[in-house]
Design a protein around this motif. Structure first.
Motif, PDB file in Angstrom:
ATOM      1  N   ASP A  53       0.836  -1.187   0.000  1.00  0.00           N
ATOM      2  CA  ASP A  53       0.000   0.000   0.000  1.00  0.00           C
ATOM      3  C   ASP A  53       0.877   1.245   0.000  1.00  0.00           C
ATOM      4  OD1 ASP A  53      -2.312  -1.581   0.182  1.00  0.00           O
ATOM      5  OD2 ASP A  53      -2.094  -1.712   2.360  1.00  0.00           O
ATOM      6  N   PHE A  54       0.265   2.378  -0.366  1.00  0.00           N
ATOM      7  CA  PHE A  54       1.031   3.613  -0.365  1.00  0.00           C
ATOM      8  C   PHE A  54       0.147   4.774   0.075  1.00  0.00           C
ATOM      9  CE2 PHE A  54      -0.384   2.750  -4.733  1.00  0.00           C
ATOM     10  CZ  PHE A  54      -1.161   3.875  -4.999  1.00  0.00           C
ATOM     11  N   ASP A  55       0.810   5.845   0.489  1.00  0.00           N
ATOM     12  CA  ASP A  55       0.120   7.059   0.907  1.00  0.00           C
ATOM     13  C   ASP A  55      -0.018   8.001  -0.280  1.00  0.00           C
ATOM     14  OD1 ASP A  55      -0.183   6.491   3.678  1.00  0.00           O
ATOM     15  OD2 ASP A  55       1.949   6.863   3.957  1.00  0.00           O
ATOM     16  N   LYS A  56      -1.256   8.293  -0.668  1.00  0.00           N
ATOM     17  CA  LYS A  56      -1.572   9.269  -1.714  1.00  0.00           C
ATOM     18  C   LYS A  56      -0.859   8.953  -3.013  1.00  0.00           C
ATOM     19  CE  LYS A  56      -2.639  12.996   1.521  1.00  0.00           C
ATOM     20  NZ  LYS A  56      -2.291  14.361   1.983  1.00  0.00           N
ATOM     21  N   GLU A  57       0.426   9.156  -3.034  1.00  0.00           N
ATOM     22  CA  GLU A  57       1.187   8.922  -4.264  1.00  0.00           C
ATOM     23  C   GLU A  57       2.516   8.273  -3.914  1.00  0.00           C
ATOM     24  OE1 GLU A  57       3.314  12.081  -6.702  1.00  0.00           O
ATOM     25  OE2 GLU A  57       1.516  11.760  -7.889  1.00  0.00           O
ATOM     26  N   ALA A  58       2.817   7.173  -4.573  1.00  0.00           N
ATOM     27  CA  ALA A  58       4.084   6.483  -4.339  1.00  0.00           C
ATOM     28  C   ALA A  58       4.886   6.483  -5.628  1.00  0.00           C
ATOM     29  CB  ALA A  58       3.817   5.051  -3.881  1.00  0.00           C
ATOM     30  N   TYR A  59       6.187   6.325  -5.483  1.00  0.00           N
ATOM     31  CA  TYR A  59       6.989   6.253  -6.698  1.00  0.00           C
ATOM     32  C   TYR A  59       8.175   5.318  -6.523  1.00  0.00           C
ATOM     33  CZ  TYR A  59       9.992   9.875  -4.493  1.00  0.00           C
ATOM     34  OH  TYR A  59      10.800  10.588  -3.653  1.00  0.00           O
ATOM     35  N   ILE A  60       8.680   4.897  -7.662  1.00  0.00           N
ATOM     36  CA  ILE A  60       9.944   4.178  -7.773  1.00  0.00           C
ATOM     37  C   ILE A  60      10.825   5.026  -8.678  1.00  0.00           C
ATOM     38  CG2 ILE A  60      11.103   2.069  -8.526  1.00  0.00           C
ATOM     39  CD1 ILE A  60       8.330   0.671  -8.322  1.00  0.00           C
ATOM     40  N   ASP A  61      11.975   5.447  -8.193  1.00  0.00           N
ATOM     41  CA  ASP A  61      12.956   6.146  -9.030  1.00  0.00           C
ATOM     42  C   ASP A  61      14.020   5.145  -9.473  1.00  0.00           C
ATOM     43  OD1 ASP A  61      11.711   8.562  -8.748  1.00  0.00           O
ATOM     44  OD2 ASP A  61      13.022   9.296  -7.155  1.00  0.00           O
ATOM     45  N   VAL A  62      14.380   5.176 -10.736  1.00  0.00           N
ATOM     46  CA  VAL A  62      15.424   4.303 -11.278  1.00  0.00           C
ATOM     47  C   VAL A  62      16.486   5.181 -11.921  1.00  0.00           C
ATOM     48  CG1 VAL A  62      15.983   2.435 -12.859  1.00  0.00           C
ATOM     49  CG2 VAL A  62      13.783   2.432 -11.659  1.00  0.00           C
ATOM     50  N   ALA A  63      17.709   5.107 -11.410  1.00  0.00           N
ATOM     51  CA  ALA A  63      18.802   5.943 -11.918  1.00  0.00           C
ATOM     52  C   ALA A  63      19.682   5.189 -12.901  1.00  0.00           C
ATOM     53  CB  ALA A  63      19.659   6.456 -10.760  1.00  0.00           C
ATOM     54  N   GLU A  64      19.901   3.898 -12.668  1.00  0.00           N
ATOM     55  CA  GLU A  64      20.798   3.126 -13.530  1.00  0.00           C
ATOM     56  C   GLU A  64      20.297   1.701 -13.654  1.00  0.00           C
ATOM     57  OE1 GLU A  64      24.625   3.375 -11.722  1.00  0.00           O
ATOM     58  OE2 GLU A  64      24.885   5.500 -12.161  1.00  0.00           O
ATOM     59  N   LEU A  65      20.584   1.118 -14.789  1.00  0.00           N
ATOM     60  CA  LEU A  65      20.286  -0.291 -15.044  1.00  0.00           C
ATOM     61  C   LEU A  65      21.466  -0.870 -15.804  1.00  0.00           C
ATOM     62  CD1 LEU A  65      18.171  -2.674 -15.079  1.00  0.00           C
ATOM     63  CD2 LEU A  65      17.471  -1.792 -17.310  1.00  0.00           C
ATOM     64  N   VAL A  66      22.002  -1.989 -15.322  1.00  0.00           N
ATOM     65  CA  VAL A  66      23.156  -2.621 -15.961  1.00  0.00           C
ATOM     66  C   VAL A  66      22.831  -4.080 -16.244  1.00  0.00           C
ATOM     67  CG1 VAL A  66      25.633  -3.073 -15.824  1.00  0.00           C
ATOM     68  CG2 VAL A  66      24.661  -1.149 -14.556  1.00  0.00           C
ATOM     69  N   PHE A  67      22.861  -4.470 -17.503  1.00  0.00           N
ATOM     70  CA  PHE A  67      22.836  -5.889 -17.873  1.00  0.00           C
ATOM     71  C   PHE A  67      24.292  -6.320 -18.009  1.00  0.00           C
ATOM     72  CE2 PHE A  67      18.686  -4.471 -19.363  1.00  0.00           C
ATOM     73  CZ  PHE A  67      17.855  -5.539 -19.005  1.00  0.00           C
ATOM     74  N   TRP A  68      24.649  -7.465 -17.428  1.00  0.00           N
ATOM     75  CA  TRP A  68      26.049  -7.869 -17.463  1.00  0.00           C
ATOM     76  C   TRP A  68      26.196  -9.378 -17.655  1.00  0.00           C
ATOM     77  CZ3 TRP A  68      25.657 -10.891 -13.218  1.00  0.00           C
ATOM     78  CH2 TRP A  68      24.951 -10.426 -12.103  1.00  0.00           C
ATOM     79  N   LYS A  69      27.362  -9.723 -18.141  1.00  0.00           N
ATOM     80  CA  LYS A  69      27.770 -11.120 -18.310  1.00  0.00           C
ATOM     81  C   LYS A  69      28.933 -11.349 -17.352  1.00  0.00           C
ATOM     82  CE  LYS A  69      28.425 -15.156 -20.596  1.00  0.00           C
ATOM     83  NZ  LYS A  69      27.407 -16.226 -20.728  1.00  0.00           N
ATOM     84  N   GLU A  70      28.740 -12.237 -16.380  1.00  0.00           N
ATOM     85  CA  GLU A  70      29.826 -12.497 -15.442  1.00  0.00           C
ATOM     86  C   GLU A  70      30.347 -13.913 -15.612  1.00  0.00           C
ATOM     87  OE1 GLU A  70      29.191 -12.691 -11.235  1.00  0.00           O
ATOM     88  OE2 GLU A  70      27.173 -13.510 -11.432  1.00  0.00           O
ATOM     89  N   ASP A  71      31.627 -14.052 -15.324  1.00  0.00           N
ATOM     90  CA  ASP A  71      32.240 -15.371 -15.269  1.00  0.00           C
ATOM     91  C   ASP A  71      32.064 -15.870 -13.844  1.00  0.00           C
ATOM     92  OD1 ASP A  71      33.897 -17.578 -15.085  1.00  0.00           O
ATOM     93  OD2 ASP A  71      35.362 -16.763 -16.486  1.00  0.00           O
ATOM     94  N   PRO A  72      31.276 -16.910 -13.631  1.00  0.00           N
ATOM     95  CA  PRO A  72      30.978 -17.347 -12.267  1.00  0.00           C
ATOM     96  C   PRO A  72      32.101 -18.141 -11.605  1.00  0.00           C
ATOM     97  CG  PRO A  72      29.911 -18.803 -13.831  1.00  0.00           C
ATOM     98  CD  PRO A  72      30.585 -17.730 -14.645  1.00  0.00           C
ATOM     99  N   SER A  73      33.221 -18.328 -12.293  1.00  0.00           N
ATOM    100  CA  SER A  73      34.322 -19.099 -11.730  1.00  0.00           C
ATOM    101  C   SER A  73      34.987 -18.312 -10.609  1.00  0.00           C
ATOM    102  CB  SER A  73      35.348 -19.423 -12.815  1.00  0.00           C
ATOM    103  OG  SER A  73      36.492 -20.022 -12.244  1.00  0.00           O
ATOM    104  N   LEU A  74      34.877 -18.805  -9.379  1.00  0.00           N
ATOM    105  CA  LEU A  74      35.408 -18.068  -8.237  1.00  0.00           C
ATOM    106  C   LEU A  74      36.924 -17.963  -8.270  1.00  0.00           C
ATOM    107  CD1 LEU A  74      33.179 -19.344  -5.294  1.00  0.00           C
ATOM    108  CD2 LEU A  74      33.119 -17.136  -6.414  1.00  0.00           C
ATOM    109  N   GLU A  75      37.601 -18.893  -8.934  1.00  0.00           N
ATOM    110  CA  GLU A  75      39.052 -18.846  -8.954  1.00  0.00           C
ATOM    111  C   GLU A  75      39.567 -17.567  -9.607  1.00  0.00           C
ATOM    112  OE1 GLU A  75      40.767 -22.349 -10.532  1.00  0.00           O
ATOM    113  OE2 GLU A  75      39.995 -23.656  -8.974  1.00  0.00           O
TER     114      GLU A  75
END
Length: 945
Positions: free
Chosen positions: A380-402
């Motif tokens: 729920d929200f009061d009167k007016e709610a918002y979500i602000d989004v400043a950055e979005l990053v799609f990435w490819k990671e190498d999951p190998s911990l070494e």
């Protein structure tokens, strides 16, 4: 191919990398080296007139500019057209010459001018003075770039000095200490950079290797070819990793910064309205729906994770948020419960993350494509709610911990200091129990919490392991490992060390290498405690030279747990509120990991995140009242336990010379504890606080050491902590000190009992009236429910009426004049009723007059008083006489009302019982009176026994 224009301010490290680029790929617009930011952006005046240098013998302008006397950098930055400003700090290695009000790097180029700086005017490299000057210059540098619209072009080349050569030989001109000192300074600089959103180019530690065949010769910053290739790859594909994904091995990424007028955007969908603000997108919602979402899609199919930087405002109650992506018709997601409203928060979702596996037990075995990102709000929200989004990053990671875990076997200069800090912390908390270790070695019992459990030899777990949640929690927090390590450090017994390692290996095998469970195994507090235990084990293993395989597996578990602690989805995940002491443990574990592994690229991010969250946490769960800082959480035990936690934070921060308000908190907390403690080892047990039964012998001992304890507080005290909801009186009766503590705390529901207006009394070494403590955290039945109830506290209560522990329902005030004092309090915890208490007395005599009332009166009102162990209660002519075999005094309770004395009653309605240690009780005397018309006026006074 798009040509990129680059300006380099730094060293050959960055300049040499361009030689590994393809022709026409990059254009070098300018290059300034051998110069310090301190001279380029000084906080002082220019050189005094008359200072001159012979620069004519330099045939190249480049070498002439290396003598940083002209302040050319700001002008060059404004004159040149460039896409990327690549900066590295290797040339911050020089001493500085302080001449007049300015400083100059003492480079070889400067010395070639013929000047000879006087030794008294030199600021040494790697000194604290120089680092302070550099931090000021860094601020001025970034301020200048921001002012002129250049800050978004800045990239920091995160390089360190090499500790080895690729031919296996030692450096001829550089010692190990030289390299360590310079790397420590660089780490401090990167930590400063990490406080902002400046991107880094990062490297695997194995790339920091010197090539003695380098064209400039042998040096710790003349590297092998792989490092320069990594630099070019990063410049080529714009892998300037945002600070919040430094703890990932990013191979490729695309970043969207939602600045106003930005053209390159993903496709965006929402069931609210979207607005393009200056530096972010705002999604508004003003119609009630089930879910509120914003969705971002791209065409690229090579990414396997993404991160979003957002903030929330206007949401109320128990809202939830979800970060997810759509793949093959299924949404895979992670959940969060609460953010710090109005603050920018970063959240990431990676398919090998523990939190992802917790929330997606049926995730596909093969890696899913991530190109459809969703942020969903539920609440729920009061009167007016918002979500602000400043950055979005799609990435490819190498999951190998070494590829992420460099130098796991290399000792760090702070290892012994951190081990000492952990020993002090765990020992102060009482986690080391010699008896528990002895029972493990002699009887095979599992040392867990404050007791040991029967553990058949051929079973993986103790017989009663699952009967009490805390038992299982303590094991999964790896407390037995800490018990045994502390036992080894105390006794030197190899058996303790071997057993600690075996416990750790058992957990790695049974839990870590299997799919994580959403049960108690990954409770946020337990997982944080486990990370601290794993770090302790790792430090000892590094100190004692444990093998590569064990240490690598351990380091991998530590790394993934640190990622888990940092993820907003997991922060205080199992609590109804964000500001809860469990978050402190998560941040301490994160801070500790960053200190132990300073060369991990994510460590600076982890440290700064932990500091930010800890500062917010202390501001929200502690209240400042004069010279005291007091826990909101309604428990003296948790306040006391918080002191070594605050001291641990302070000690870790002192190792890195951090300046923060967190450093003063232990003293403020200790100030409050001194007001409330009876003696060094005894204190009132309000809220969820353990209390150990006071035996006859302990009472005698308390009598002896009471005066020595209060020497620093040898004057009478009357103090009301109105903000936190406490009052304390310390007076004297015939030269014997007494202390009365009054409770009306209602700033939080955490650890709160139905105890408003209750009191405890200590006199002549005896706890006469006590708060009967608690039993365990299974709050809803049996002893635990009783000990939290109003009937288990020293106050009026309405039998069979519901008692609310909502916030703001109680208050305390008081006055004193000379030796006379009065405490007044009231609460509204029973619906439509007001309960009041007034205590009037003297600081020079134990004689208190109580006025207690409930209004309106509409039923049976009772008052209970709970005596300490061995306090005997007898009725005499309408009075109750309390005596103790260790005291020469008796307390007379005058009510004019009949009293029921209850002792050890275990069935409903319970009474005469106190909690002591975990899941243990003792028998006491409880006095019960019925208040006619909802009012009792009564008196408590001390007389000779």
């Amino acid at each position: 191919m798009i040509l990129k224009k680059i300006f380099i301010y730094g060293s050959c490290v960055s300049r040499d990398a361009l030689e590994f680029a393809s022709d026409g790929e990059f254009e070098l617009m300018d290059y300034v080296a051998c110069s310090s930011l301190i001279s380029a952006f000084p906080s002082s005046l220019p050189l005094k007139e008359g200072t001159s240098f012979n620069l004519n013998n330099f045939s190249r302008n480049f070498r002439r500019r290396c003598v940083d006397i002209n302040g050319d950098l700001p002008r060059l930055l404004l004159d040149k057209d460039f896409d990327i400003l690549l900066v590295d700090f290797i040339d911050e290695r020089f001493d500085l010459w302080k001449t007049g009000d300015s400083v100059i790097s003492i480079s070889s180029e400067l010395l070639e001018t013929g000047v000879k700086p006087h030794s008294g005017d030199i600021i040494k490299a790697n000194s604290n003075e120089r680092l302070i000057l550099w931090k000021d210059a860094w601020f001025r540098f970034t301020e200048f770039l921001a002012k002129h619209g250049l800050l978004h072009k800045l990239v920091v080349n995160r390089v360190f000095w090499s500790a080895e050569r690729n031919d296996g030989l030692s450096f001829e001109k550089f010692s190990d200490d030289d390299i360590a000192r310079n790397n420590s300074t660089l780490e401090s600089m990167y930590a400063e950079v990490g406080k902002s959103e400046i991107p880094f180019i990062t490297y695997e530690n194995k790339m920091f290797v010197c090539d003695p065949e380098h064209k400039w010769g042998e040096s710790p910053f003349h590297y092998i070819r792989d490092l320069y290739i990594r630099t070019i790859d990063s410049l080529r594909i714009n892998i300037f990793v945002p600070f919040y994904i430094l703890d990932r091995c990013i191979k490729n990424m695309v970043m969207f910064s939602f600045k106003k007028g930005q053209n390159a955007l993903p496709q965006i969908f929402t069931n609210g309205s979207m607005h393009d603000i200056e530096n972010y997108l705002r999604f508004n919602f003003n119609a009630p729906q089930r879910n509120y979402f914003c969705r971002f899609t791209i065409q690229n199919k090579e990414y396997n994770g993404f991160s979003i930087r957002f903030r929330l405002k206007g949401w109320k109650g128990q809202y939830k948020f979800t970060l997810g992506f759509l793949y093959d018709g299924t949404i895979y997601k992670i959940h969060g419960r609460h953010c710090e409203e109005g603050e920018w928060v970063t959240m990431s979702i990676g398919q090998k993350d523990i939190v992802f596996l917790l929330d997606n037990p049926n995730a596909p075995a093969a890696e899913a494509v991530v190109n459809d990102a969703r942020f969903i709000m539920m609440g729920d929200f009061d009167k007016e709610a918002y979500i602000d989004v400043a950055e979005l990053v799609f990435w490819k990671e190498d999951p190998s911990l070494e590829k992420i875990l460099p130098s796991i076997l290399m000792p760090h200069k702070n290892d012994n200091d951190i081990i000492g800090i952990l020993i002090e912390y765990k020992s102060t908390l009482g986690i080391m129990k010699r008896q528990n270790c002895d029972e493990f070695f002699k009887k095979g019992k599992m040392p867990i919490t404050h007791i040991s459990l029967e553990w058949p030899v051929f079973q993986d777990f103790p017989t009663d392991f699952g009967k009490v949640t805390t038992f299982e929690w303590s094991y999964l927090a790896l407390h037995p490992v800490v018990f045994l390590l502390l036992g080894w450090l105390e006794t030197g017994s190899l058996g303790h060390l071997c057993a600690a390692r075996e416990f750790t290996s058992l957990w790695l095998e049974k839990f870590y290498h299997s799919k994580p469970s959403r049960g108690i195994e990954y409770h946020e507090h337990g997982a944080a405690e486990r990370l601290i235990s794993l770090c302790f084990m790792y430090l000892i293993g590094r100190k004692e030279g444990f093998d590569y395989r064990f240490q690598t597996r351990l380091a991998g578990a530590i790394f993934q747990h640190a990622q888990l602690m940092a993820n907003e989805s997991f922060y205080v995940r199992h609590q109804a509120i964000r500001f809860h002491n469990h978050g402190m443990f998560q941040d301490i574990a994160l801070l500790l990991t960053a200190q132990i592994f300073p060369d991990w690229s994510g460590s600076s991010y982890w440290k700064n995140l932990a500091l930010h969250r800890l500062e917010a946490m202390f501001n929200h769960i502690y209240v400042e009242d004069g010279d005291c800082r007091i826990s909101f959480e309604n428990s003296y035990g948790y306040h006391i336990a918080g002191i070594p936690i605050a001291e641990l934070i302070s000690s870790l921060l002192k190792l890195t010379k951090e300046t923060t308000s967190l450093l003063s908190i232990p003293t403020q907390m200790d100030n409050f504890s001194k007001y409330f403690q009876w003696t060094h080892k005894r204190f009132p047990a309000f809220g969820d606080t353990f209390r150990y039964p006071q035996t006859h012998e302990k009472a005698l001992d308390a009598r002896k050491n009471t005066l020595s304890f209060v020497e620093s507080l040898d004057k009478p005290i009357f103090r009301v902590f109105r903000k936190a909801g406490y009052a304390v009186v310390r007076g004297f009766h015939q030269e014997e000190p007494y202390k009365l503590v009054f409770i009306a705390s209602c700033l939080s529901k955490t650890h709160k009992h139905c105890d408003n207006l209750s009191f405890s009394l200590f006199f002549d070494g005896i706890e006469w009236f006590i708060d009967p403590s608690f039993y365990n955290h299974e709050y809803n039945s049996g002893y635990a429910a009783y000990l939290r109830s109003a009937a288990a506290h020293n106050n009026l209560y309405l039998e069979d009426s519901e008692y609310s522990i909502e916030l703001g329902l109680a208050s305390v005030d008081g006055t004193s004049e000379g030796e006379v004092f009065a405490i007044t309090g009231e609460h509204r915890c029973y619906a439509d009723h007001v309960v009041k208490r007034k205590i009037a007395g003297s600081l020079s005599e134990l004689c208190f007059n109580f006025d207690d009332s409930v209004s309106p009166y509409d039923g049976t009102v009772k008052m209970r008083l709970h005596c300490g162990e061995f306090v005997d209660a007898q009725q005499n002519n309408g009075n109750v006489i309390l005596t103790h075999p260790a005291s020469k005094y008796a307390l007379h309770i005058q009510t004019g009302l009949p009293c029921t004395i209850i002792k050890g009653k275990h069935d409903y309605p319970m009474g005469g019982i106190s909690g002591t240690n975990f899941c243990q009780t003792s028998v006491i005397n409880t006095l019960e009176f019925v208040a006619p018309s909802g009012f009792i006026g009564w008196k408590c006074s001390a007389l000779p026994a």
